[in-house]
Design an enzyme around this catalytic site. Structure first.
Site, mmCIF file in Angstrom:
data_model
loop_
_atom_site.group_PDB
_atom_site.id
_atom_site.type_symbol
_atom_site.label_atom_id
_atom_site.label_comp_id
_atom_site.label_asym_id
_atom_site.label_seq_id
_atom_site.Cartn_x
_atom_site.Cartn_y
_atom_site.Cartn_z
ATOM 1 N N HIS A 180 0.829 -1.213 0.000
ATOM 2 C CA HIS A 180 0.000 0.000 0.000
ATOM 3 C C HIS A 180 0.860 1.259 0.000
ATOM 4 C CE1 HIS A 180 1.020 0.749 4.209
ATOM 5 N NE2 HIS A 180 0.869 -0.556 4.391
ATOM 6 N N GLU A 227 -2.509 -7.533 6.797
ATOM 7 C CA GLU A 227 -1.243 -7.441 7.515
ATOM 8 C C GLU A 227 -1.300 -8.302 8.777
ATOM 9 O OE1 GLU A 227 1.767 -7.396 7.691
ATOM 10 O OE2 GLU A 227 2.351 -5.305 7.351
#
Length: 202
Positions: free
Chosen positions: A9, A82
């Site tokens: 990201h 994550e």
């Protein structure tokens, strides 16, 4: 042949503040948005069958900026989230180093020994990453697929293809925001073509 284009990201506010994010979230910075757009420009000639992304808002926002106005399906996959950092989430690195010296040291220097009382360890995330990889391969025998995910996930993906033991997952290169990694997969064989490349960034 299946080709995976893998990116982290864009830069977030918590990245700047050096806070652990994990399953928590913070907004993309203007730099993070710009670099995602630049990566989209770099990949504009690639025909993607699909974009698989972690459901975190920072990865979904990054995926949409890379996609632009192209008609590419975006598939949210929890396996690409994550690492769950538990009570560490939102905390700054200096605080964690002072408050949890052994666990913090293990996280960065002996990841195979790291344990979390209320989050995940690296082996739990590795299991998810393998599941995500299987899902992508089952749904895409060939072609190009974009994965938008997080640093630990990308490091574990690379470790799988490099056949690295867990204690060596943090070996260079560092996975910066919107860096590009490319892996070509033929059956059970994978070849890393590009790793953590930043040539599109400002």
């Amino acid at each position: 042949m299946l080709t995976l284009y893998i990116t982290r990201h864009g830069e977030t506010q918590w990245n700047i503040e050096k806070r652990m994010q994990g399953w928590s979230d913070s907004d993309l910075t203007e730099k993070g948005k710009k670099n995602a757009v630049l990566l989209g420009e770099r990949l504009k000639e690639i025909e993607f069958a699909a974009i698989y992304t972690s459901p975190s808002k920072r990865t979904v926002a990054t995926a949409n900026l890379i996609k632009g106005d192209r008609q590419i399906p975006i598939i949210l996959d929890d396996h690409l989230k994550e690492m769950n950092m538990g009570k560490w989430e939102g905390k700054k690195a200096e605080y964690l180093k002072d408050s949890y010296p052994e666990a913090f040291d293990f996280f960065w220097n002996a990841p195979h020994r790291y344990k979390s009382s209320d989050g995940e360890d690296f082996f739990a995330v590795e299991k998810r990453v393998k599941q995500a990889l299987n899902i992508v391969k089952e749904n895409n025998a060939s072609g190009n697929v974009l994965l938008v995910t997080h640093s630990v996930v990308i490091k574990l993906l690379l470790a799988i293809f490099k056949e690295l033991p867990m204690e060596k997952i943090w070996e260079p290169p560092f996975i910066h925001d919107t860096s590009l990694t490319v892996i070509e997969i033929n059956g059970d064989m994978g070849r890393i073509v590009l790793e953590g490349d930043l040539s599109h960034r400002v």
